[in-house]
Design a protein around this motif. Structure first.
Motif, PDB file in Angstrom:
ATOM      1  N   CYS A  54      11.657  34.132   5.061  1.00 46.14           N
ATOM      2  CA  CYS A  54      10.244  34.376   4.784  1.00 46.14           C
ATOM      3  C   CYS A  54       9.797  33.538   3.582  1.00 46.14           C
ATOM      4  N   PHE A  55       8.733  32.788   3.763  1.00 43.13           N
ATOM      5  CA  PHE A  55       8.233  31.913   2.703  1.00 43.13           C
ATOM      6  C   PHE A  55       7.821  32.722   1.471  1.00 43.13           C
ATOM      7  N   ILE A  72       4.695  32.026  12.165  1.00 43.08           N
ATOM      8  CA  ILE A  72       4.727  30.763  11.419  1.00 43.08           C
ATOM      9  C   ILE A  72       3.295  30.306  11.221  1.00 43.08           C
ATOM     10  N   CYS A  73       2.986  29.737  10.061  1.00 45.71           N
ATOM     11  CA  CYS A  73       1.616  29.294   9.773  1.00 45.71           C
ATOM     12  C   CYS A  73       1.223  28.201  10.770  1.00 45.71           C
ATOM     13  N   PRO A  74       0.129  28.393  11.507  1.00 41.77           N
ATOM     14  CA  PRO A  74      -0.249  27.412  12.520  1.00 41.77           C
ATOM     15  C   PRO A  74      -0.743  26.092  11.929  1.00 41.77           C
ATOM     16  N   VAL A  75      -1.116  26.097  10.648  1.00 38.21           N
ATOM     17  CA  VAL A  75      -1.655  24.872  10.040  1.00 38.21           C
ATOM     18  C   VAL A  75      -0.526  23.941   9.572  1.00 38.21           C
ATOM     19  N   THR A  94       1.379  32.586  -3.008  1.00 34.27           N
ATOM     20  CA  THR A  94       2.400  31.551  -2.800  1.00 34.27           C
ATOM     21  C   THR A  94       2.028  30.506  -1.750  1.00 34.27           C
ATOM     22  N   HIS A  95       1.110  30.867  -0.837  1.00 35.80           N
ATOM     23  CA  HIS A  95       0.776  29.949   0.258  1.00 35.80           C
ATOM     24  C   HIS A  95      -0.741  29.761   0.314  1.00 35.80           C
ATOM     25  N   THR A  96      -1.289  29.227  -0.772  1.00 33.48           N
ATOM     26  CA  THR A  96      -2.725  28.932  -0.840  1.00 33.48           C
ATOM     27  C   THR A  96      -3.025  27.717   0.048  1.00 33.48           C
ATOM     28  N   LEU A 103       2.621  21.381   2.190  1.00 33.22           N
ATOM     29  CA  LEU A 103       3.749  21.566   3.109  1.00 33.22           C
ATOM     30  C   LEU A 103       3.561  20.731   4.376  1.00 33.22           C
ATOM     31  N   SER A 104       2.299  20.586   4.821  1.00 32.82           N
ATOM     32  CA  SER A 104       2.025  19.743   5.999  1.00 32.82           C
ATOM     33  C   SER A 104       2.461  18.313   5.711  1.00 32.82           C
TER      34      SER A 104
END
Ligand SMILES: [Zn+2]
Ligand SMILES: [Zn+2]
Ligand SMILES: [Zn+2]
Ligand SMILES: [Zn+2]
Length: 396
Positions: A54-55, A72-75, A94-96, A103-104
Protein backbone atom coordinates in the motif's frame (compact mmCIF):
# COMPACT_ATOMS: atom_id res chain seq x y z
CA UNK A 1 20.34 19.64 27.44
CA UNK A 2 16.74 19.72 26.34
CA UNK A 3 13.85 17.34 26.96
CA UNK A 4 12.98 15.09 24.03
CA UNK A 5 9.82 13.08 23.44
CA UNK A 6 8.25 12.64 26.86
CA UNK A 7 10.25 11.98 29.97
CA UNK A 8 12.50 9.05 29.00
CA UNK A 9 15.12 10.83 26.89
CA UNK A 10 17.06 14.06 26.87
CA UNK A 11 19.04 15.52 23.99
CA UNK A 12 22.62 16.16 24.97
CA UNK A 13 25.88 17.26 23.43
CA UNK A 14 28.39 14.50 24.07
CA UNK A 15 32.02 15.42 23.63
CA UNK A 16 33.06 12.31 21.69
CA UNK A 17 30.03 11.82 19.44
CA UNK A 18 28.40 15.22 19.04
CA UNK A 19 24.69 15.35 19.79
CA UNK A 20 22.88 12.30 21.09
CA UNK A 21 20.14 11.06 23.42
CA UNK A 22 20.68 10.17 27.08
CA UNK A 23 18.39 8.54 29.66
CA UNK A 24 16.61 11.16 31.75
CA UNK A 25 16.15 8.64 34.59
CA UNK A 26 16.99 4.98 35.33
CA UNK A 27 15.42 2.72 32.69
CA UNK A 28 14.28 -0.91 33.02
CA UNK A 29 15.10 -3.66 30.50
CA UNK A 30 12.43 -3.79 27.79
CA UNK A 31 11.02 -0.34 28.53
CA UNK A 32 9.83 1.62 25.50
CA UNK A 33 12.12 4.63 25.21
CA UNK A 34 10.50 6.17 22.18
CA UNK A 35 7.48 5.58 19.99
CA UNK A 36 7.25 8.04 17.15
CA UNK A 37 5.30 8.46 13.89
CA UNK A 38 7.31 9.03 10.71
CA UNK A 39 8.15 12.40 9.28
CA UNK A 40 8.53 10.99 5.80
CA UNK A 41 7.81 7.58 4.29
CA UNK A 42 8.51 6.17 0.84
CA UNK A 43 8.39 2.76 -0.78
CA UNK A 44 11.32 0.76 -2.08
CA UNK A 45 10.99 0.82 -5.89
CA UNK A 46 11.64 -2.92 -6.36
CA UNK A 47 8.98 -3.82 -3.82
CA UNK A 48 6.56 -1.18 -5.12
CA UNK A 49 6.83 -2.59 -8.65
CA UNK A 50 5.03 -5.73 -7.41
CA UNK A 51 1.91 -3.59 -6.78
CA UNK A 52 1.37 -5.52 -3.56
CA UNK A 53 2.29 -2.87 -1.00
CA UNK A 54 0.00 0.00 0.00
CA UNK A 55 1.43 3.36 -1.07
CA UNK A 56 -0.07 5.05 1.99
CA UNK A 57 0.35 2.64 4.94
CA UNK A 58 2.95 0.16 3.46
CA UNK A 59 0.89 -2.92 4.40
CA UNK A 60 1.34 -5.98 2.18
CA UNK A 61 -1.47 -7.35 0.06
CA UNK A 62 -2.29 -10.70 1.67
CA UNK A 63 -4.54 -11.88 -1.16
CA UNK A 64 -3.37 -13.59 -4.36
CA UNK A 65 -2.92 -11.29 -7.35
CA UNK A 66 -6.09 -9.90 -8.82
CA UNK A 67 -8.32 -10.68 -5.83
CA UNK A 68 -9.23 -8.67 -2.75
CA UNK A 69 -10.16 -5.04 -2.35
CA UNK A 70 -6.92 -3.39 -3.44
CA UNK A 71 -7.03 -0.59 -6.00
CA UNK A 72 -4.44 1.13 -8.16
CA UNK A 73 -4.50 4.85 -9.02
CA UNK A 74 -5.85 5.08 -12.58
CA UNK A 75 -3.82 8.23 -13.31
CA UNK A 76 -0.24 7.29 -12.39
CA UNK A 77 -0.94 3.52 -12.47
CA UNK A 78 1.76 3.25 -9.83
CA UNK A 79 0.26 3.94 -6.39
CA UNK A 80 -1.58 0.93 -4.96
CA UNK A 81 -3.98 1.25 -2.00
CA UNK A 82 -5.12 -1.40 0.48
CA UNK A 83 -8.42 0.28 1.31
CA UNK A 84 -10.74 3.14 0.49
CA UNK A 85 -9.52 4.79 3.71
CA UNK A 86 -5.90 4.81 2.53
CA UNK A 87 -6.86 5.98 -0.98
CA UNK A 88 -8.94 8.83 0.47
CA UNK A 89 -6.52 10.06 3.13
CA UNK A 90 -3.55 9.84 0.77
CA UNK A 91 -5.10 12.30 -1.72
CA UNK A 92 -4.46 15.17 0.69
CA UNK A 93 -1.20 13.83 2.15
CA UNK A 94 1.07 11.20 0.59
CA UNK A 95 -0.47 11.01 -2.89
CA UNK A 96 -1.33 14.59 -3.86
CA UNK A 97 -1.76 15.61 -7.50
CA UNK A 98 1.92 16.59 -7.49
CA UNK A 99 3.03 13.13 -6.27
CA UNK A 100 0.68 11.43 -8.74
CA UNK A 101 2.17 13.44 -11.64
CA UNK A 102 5.72 12.71 -10.42
CA UNK A 103 5.00 8.97 -10.18
CA UNK A 104 3.62 9.00 -13.75
CA UNK A 105 6.90 10.51 -14.96
CA UNK A 106 8.91 8.09 -12.82
CA UNK A 107 7.12 5.13 -14.41
CA UNK A 108 8.20 6.34 -17.86
CA UNK A 109 11.77 7.18 -16.83
CA UNK A 110 14.83 5.04 -17.50
CA UNK A 111 16.21 5.32 -13.94
CA UNK A 112 17.32 2.00 -12.42
CA UNK A 113 15.48 0.68 -9.34
CA UNK A 114 17.98 2.09 -6.85
CA UNK A 115 17.69 5.57 -8.35
CA UNK A 116 13.91 5.20 -8.54
CA UNK A 117 13.81 4.54 -4.80
CA UNK A 118 15.77 7.72 -4.18
CA UNK A 119 13.59 9.63 -6.64
CA UNK A 120 10.60 8.48 -4.56
CA UNK A 121 12.31 9.94 -1.50
CA UNK A 122 12.85 13.31 -3.23
CA UNK A 123 9.23 13.35 -4.45
CA UNK A 124 8.01 12.70 -0.89
CA UNK A 125 10.37 15.38 0.46
CA UNK A 126 9.20 17.95 -2.07
CA UNK A 127 5.59 17.09 -1.29
CA UNK A 128 6.35 17.56 2.43
CA UNK A 129 7.95 20.95 1.73
CA UNK A 130 4.78 22.10 -0.03
CA UNK A 131 2.25 20.58 2.38
CA UNK A 132 3.96 21.03 5.71
CA UNK A 133 6.86 23.52 5.80
CA UNK A 134 7.27 22.96 9.56
CA UNK A 135 7.87 19.23 9.14
CA UNK A 136 10.16 19.90 6.21
CA UNK A 137 12.28 22.13 8.45
CA UNK A 138 12.71 19.15 10.77
CA UNK A 139 14.00 17.12 7.83
CA UNK A 140 16.42 19.91 6.89
CA UNK A 141 17.70 20.05 10.48
CA UNK A 142 18.87 16.42 10.33
CA UNK A 143 22.52 15.58 10.05
CA UNK A 144 24.12 15.20 6.58
CA UNK A 145 25.35 17.39 3.75
CA UNK A 146 26.80 17.30 0.11
CA UNK A 147 28.72 15.94 -1.96
CA UNK A 148 27.44 16.65 -5.46
CA UNK A 149 28.08 13.40 -7.32
CA UNK A 150 26.78 11.70 -10.46
CA UNK A 151 23.77 10.26 -8.61
CA UNK A 152 22.76 13.69 -7.28
CA UNK A 153 23.10 15.08 -10.80
CA UNK A 154 20.80 12.48 -12.37
CA UNK A 155 18.19 12.81 -9.61
CA UNK A 156 18.31 16.60 -9.69
CA UNK A 157 17.63 16.51 -13.44
CA UNK A 158 14.66 14.18 -12.91
CA UNK A 159 13.16 16.24 -10.08
CA UNK A 160 13.60 19.52 -11.98
CA UNK A 161 11.69 18.02 -14.90
CA UNK A 162 8.86 16.92 -12.59
CA UNK A 163 8.67 20.41 -11.08
CA UNK A 164 8.72 22.02 -14.55
CA UNK A 165 5.83 19.81 -15.73
CA UNK A 166 3.90 20.68 -12.64
CA UNK A 167 4.55 24.41 -12.97
CA UNK A 168 2.98 24.35 -16.43
CA UNK A 169 -0.22 22.88 -15.01
CA UNK A 170 -0.54 24.83 -11.81
CA UNK A 171 0.87 27.68 -9.77
CA UNK A 172 4.59 28.31 -9.63
CA UNK A 173 6.51 26.11 -7.21
CA UNK A 174 10.10 26.63 -6.07
CA UNK A 175 12.92 24.90 -7.91
CA UNK A 176 15.61 23.05 -5.94
CA UNK A 177 19.31 23.57 -6.60
CA UNK A 178 21.70 20.70 -7.29
CA UNK A 179 23.51 21.25 -4.01
CA UNK A 180 20.23 21.25 -2.08
CA UNK A 181 19.19 17.93 -3.65
CA UNK A 182 22.63 16.46 -2.93
CA UNK A 183 22.44 17.37 0.75
CA UNK A 184 18.89 15.99 1.04
CA UNK A 185 20.16 12.68 -0.39
CA UNK A 186 22.82 12.47 2.32
CA UNK A 187 20.22 13.19 5.02
CA UNK A 188 18.24 10.24 3.69
CA UNK A 189 21.28 7.97 3.61
CA UNK A 190 22.19 8.77 7.21
CA UNK A 191 18.77 8.94 8.80
CA UNK A 192 16.35 6.61 7.00
CA UNK A 193 15.26 3.35 8.67
CA UNK A 194 14.34 0.43 6.41
CA UNK A 195 10.97 -1.19 7.13
CA UNK A 196 11.56 -4.83 6.27
CA UNK A 197 9.59 -7.91 5.50
CA UNK A 198 11.12 -11.11 6.88
CA UNK A 199 10.44 -14.31 4.94
CA UNK A 200 10.77 -17.13 7.44
CA UNK A 201 10.94 -19.87 4.78
CA UNK A 202 13.96 -18.42 2.98
CA UNK A 203 15.40 -16.37 5.89
CA UNK A 204 15.45 -13.40 3.52
CA UNK A 205 14.81 -9.92 4.71
CA UNK A 206 13.65 -7.42 2.11
CA UNK A 207 13.15 -3.71 2.69
CA UNK A 208 9.71 -2.64 1.52
CA UNK A 209 9.78 1.01 2.59
CA UNK A 210 12.00 3.60 4.23
CA UNK A 211 10.99 6.05 6.92
CA UNK A 212 12.63 9.06 8.52
CA UNK A 213 11.77 9.96 12.13
CA UNK A 214 12.62 13.37 13.58
CA UNK A 215 13.51 12.20 17.09
CA UNK A 216 14.88 8.70 16.38
CA UNK A 217 17.45 10.26 14.04
CA UNK A 218 19.27 11.52 17.12
CA UNK A 219 20.25 8.04 18.36
CA UNK A 220 23.95 7.48 17.86
CA UNK A 221 25.41 4.15 16.79
CA UNK A 222 27.22 1.68 19.01
CA UNK A 223 28.41 -1.81 18.00
CA UNK A 224 27.24 -2.97 21.48
CA UNK A 225 23.94 -1.07 21.60
CA UNK A 226 21.80 -0.76 24.73
CA UNK A 227 18.56 -0.33 22.78
CA UNK A 228 17.07 -1.54 19.51
CA UNK A 229 14.20 -0.64 17.25
CA UNK A 230 11.02 -2.52 16.52
CA UNK A 231 8.32 -1.92 13.94
CA UNK A 232 5.05 -3.74 13.43
CA UNK A 233 4.14 -2.63 9.91
CA UNK A 234 1.48 -5.27 9.26
CA UNK A 235 -0.40 -4.68 12.49
CA UNK A 236 -3.94 -3.43 11.95
CA UNK A 237 -4.92 0.08 13.00
CA UNK A 238 -3.11 3.39 13.01
CA UNK A 239 0.53 3.79 13.99
CA UNK A 240 1.76 0.70 12.12
CA UNK A 241 4.71 2.66 10.69
CA UNK A 242 5.74 4.11 14.07
CA UNK A 243 9.26 3.37 15.20
CA UNK A 244 9.54 1.83 18.68
CA UNK A 245 12.85 1.85 20.55
CA UNK A 246 13.21 -0.55 23.52
CA UNK A 247 15.97 -0.96 26.10
CA UNK A 248 17.97 -4.22 25.86
CA UNK A 249 18.83 -4.12 29.56
CA UNK A 250 18.64 -1.79 32.56
CA UNK A 251 20.20 1.60 31.77
CA UNK A 252 21.32 4.06 34.47
CA UNK A 253 20.18 7.67 34.60
CA UNK A 254 22.28 9.90 32.33
CA UNK A 255 23.76 7.09 30.17
CA UNK A 256 23.69 7.56 26.42
CA UNK A 257 21.15 5.44 24.52
CA UNK A 258 22.63 3.91 21.36
CA UNK A 259 21.25 1.62 18.70
CA UNK A 260 23.14 -0.35 16.03
CA UNK A 261 22.65 0.97 12.49
CA UNK A 262 22.92 -2.59 11.07
CA UNK A 263 22.80 -6.24 12.29
CA UNK A 264 24.93 -6.66 15.42
CA UNK A 265 26.74 -9.76 14.11
CA UNK A 266 28.65 -7.92 11.37
CA UNK A 267 32.46 -8.19 11.41
CA UNK A 268 34.74 -5.28 12.31
CA UNK A 269 35.65 -4.76 8.62
CA UNK A 270 32.00 -4.69 7.50
CA UNK A 271 31.00 -2.33 10.31
CA UNK A 272 33.87 0.10 9.79
CA UNK A 273 33.27 0.24 6.02
CA UNK A 274 29.54 0.92 6.40
CA UNK A 275 30.05 3.61 9.04
CA UNK A 276 32.84 5.33 7.10
CA UNK A 277 31.16 5.22 3.66
CA UNK A 278 27.55 5.92 4.61
CA UNK A 279 27.65 7.69 7.97
CA UNK A 280 30.96 9.52 7.64
CA UNK A 281 32.70 8.47 10.86
CA UNK A 282 35.16 5.91 12.29
CA UNK A 283 33.63 3.93 15.16
CA UNK A 284 35.73 3.98 18.33
CA UNK A 285 33.31 2.04 20.53
CA UNK A 286 34.52 -0.45 23.13
CA UNK A 287 33.88 -3.45 20.86
CA UNK A 288 35.72 -1.91 17.88
CA UNK A 289 38.71 -1.09 20.09
CA UNK A 290 38.90 -4.67 21.40
CA UNK A 291 38.49 -6.20 17.93
CA UNK A 292 41.11 -3.93 16.37
CA UNK A 293 43.71 -5.68 18.54
CA UNK A 294 42.69 -9.14 17.36
CA UNK A 295 44.80 -11.55 15.31
CA UNK A 296 43.32 -13.41 12.29
CA UNK A 297 42.88 -16.48 14.53
CA UNK A 298 40.84 -14.51 17.05
CA UNK A 299 38.60 -13.24 14.25
CA UNK A 300 37.98 -16.76 12.92
CA UNK A 301 37.23 -18.00 16.45
CA UNK A 302 34.79 -15.18 17.14
CA UNK A 303 33.01 -15.86 13.84
CA UNK A 304 32.46 -19.46 14.94
CA UNK A 305 31.21 -18.47 18.35
CA UNK A 306 28.74 -15.95 17.03
CA UNK A 307 27.32 -18.37 14.51
CA UNK A 308 27.31 -21.38 16.88
CA UNK A 309 24.24 -23.53 16.30
CA UNK A 310 21.87 -23.16 19.19
CA UNK A 311 19.04 -25.37 18.01
CA UNK A 312 16.64 -25.99 20.86
CA UNK A 313 13.96 -27.88 18.96
CA UNK A 314 15.11 -31.38 19.99
CA UNK A 315 14.98 -30.65 23.70
CA UNK A 316 12.67 -32.72 25.89
CA UNK A 317 10.01 -31.29 28.14
CA UNK A 318 12.34 -31.09 31.08
CA UNK A 319 10.85 -28.54 33.42
CA UNK A 320 13.66 -26.10 33.99
CA UNK A 321 13.12 -23.09 36.19
CA UNK A 322 15.93 -20.55 35.68
CA UNK A 323 17.34 -19.08 38.88
CA UNK A 324 19.38 -15.88 38.96
CA UNK A 325 22.34 -17.91 40.20
CA UNK A 326 22.18 -20.28 37.25
CA UNK A 327 22.03 -17.38 34.82
CA UNK A 328 25.06 -15.78 36.46
CA UNK A 329 27.06 -19.05 36.41
CA UNK A 330 26.31 -19.48 32.74
CA UNK A 331 27.28 -15.88 32.05
CA UNK A 332 30.63 -16.27 33.79
CA UNK A 333 31.34 -19.42 31.83
CA UNK A 334 30.73 -17.75 28.48
CA UNK A 335 32.55 -14.56 29.35
CA UNK A 336 35.84 -16.48 29.50
CA UNK A 337 35.84 -17.30 25.78
CA UNK A 338 35.80 -13.77 24.31
CA UNK A 339 34.89 -10.44 25.87
CA UNK A 340 31.53 -9.88 24.27
CA UNK A 341 30.36 -13.51 24.09
CA UNK A 342 27.61 -12.88 26.61
CA UNK A 343 26.28 -9.93 24.65
CA UNK A 344 25.76 -12.10 21.55
CA UNK A 345 24.40 -15.06 23.52
CA UNK A 346 21.81 -12.79 25.09
CA UNK A 347 20.89 -10.37 22.32
CA UNK A 348 21.63 -11.99 18.94
CA UNK A 349 18.64 -13.90 17.57
CA UNK A 350 19.48 -17.63 17.62
CA UNK A 351 17.45 -18.40 14.49
CA UNK A 352 19.58 -19.23 11.50
CA UNK A 353 20.10 -16.41 9.02
CA UNK A 354 17.97 -13.91 10.96
CA UNK A 355 20.64 -11.60 12.43
CA UNK A 356 18.02 -9.74 14.45
CA UNK A 357 18.48 -8.30 17.94
CA UNK A 358 16.55 -9.62 20.95
CA UNK A 359 15.10 -7.20 23.48
CA UNK A 360 12.87 -8.01 26.45
CA UNK A 361 9.16 -7.42 26.07
CA UNK A 362 8.09 -4.31 27.99
CA UNK A 363 8.34 -5.01 31.77
CA UNK A 364 5.26 -6.44 33.36
CA UNK A 365 5.14 -7.24 37.06
CA UNK A 366 5.42 -10.89 38.00
CA UNK A 367 6.15 -12.12 34.46
CA UNK A 368 9.36 -13.89 33.48
CA UNK A 369 11.67 -12.18 31.02
CA UNK A 370 10.63 -12.94 27.45
CA UNK A 371 12.93 -11.76 24.67
CA UNK A 372 11.53 -10.73 21.29
CA UNK A 373 13.50 -10.62 18.01
CA UNK A 374 13.17 -7.33 16.14
CA UNK A 375 13.47 -9.03 12.73
CA UNK A 376 11.75 -12.45 12.77
CA UNK A 377 9.51 -11.67 15.75
CA UNK A 378 10.19 -14.99 17.54
CA UNK A 379 10.14 -15.08 21.33
CA UNK A 380 12.59 -16.75 23.75
CA UNK A 381 12.09 -17.42 27.43
CA UNK A 382 14.85 -17.35 30.03
CA UNK A 383 14.62 -21.16 30.38
CA UNK A 384 15.21 -21.60 26.66
CA UNK A 385 18.17 -19.25 26.91
CA UNK A 386 19.76 -21.31 29.70
CA UNK A 387 19.26 -24.49 27.73
CA UNK A 388 21.05 -22.93 24.74
CA UNK A 389 24.02 -21.95 26.88
CA UNK A 390 24.09 -25.41 28.45
CA UNK A 391 24.27 -27.01 25.00
CA UNK A 392 26.98 -24.61 23.98
CA UNK A 393 29.01 -25.54 27.07
CA UNK A 394 28.70 -29.27 26.32
CA UNK A 395 29.62 -28.87 22.65
CA UNK A 396 32.74 -26.72 23.19
ZN1 LIG B 1 -3.10 1.14 3.28
ZN1 LIG C 1 -1.64 8.44 -8.88
ZN1 LIG D 1 32.03 0.11 16.99
ZN1 LIG E 1 15.14 -13.39 14.67
Amino acid sequence: MSEASGSMLKQATLSARGRGLVASHAIKAGEILLQEPHLLLYLDAAFASLNAVCFHCTRLDPSPKGTGSWTICPVCQTATFCSLDCATSSSSSTHTSFVCKALSLLRLSTLDLDLQTQARYLIAAYNLAVLSPHDFQQLLALEGDGPVDEKANVLHTFLSEVIRHWQVETQRLPSWSLHFVASLLVKDQRNAFGLSTYFSDTHLRQVRAYAIYAQASFFNHDCLPNACRFDYIDRPGVGSTDIIIRALHDIPDGAEICISYFPINWSLTERQKKLRDEYGFICKCERCQVEEGWSDEDIAEQGEEISVERDTSEEGDEDMEATDEEVMDAEEDLQGSFPHAMFFAKYLCPHEGCGGTLAPLPPNQGRAVIMECNVCGQLRSEEEFLREIEEYRVSS
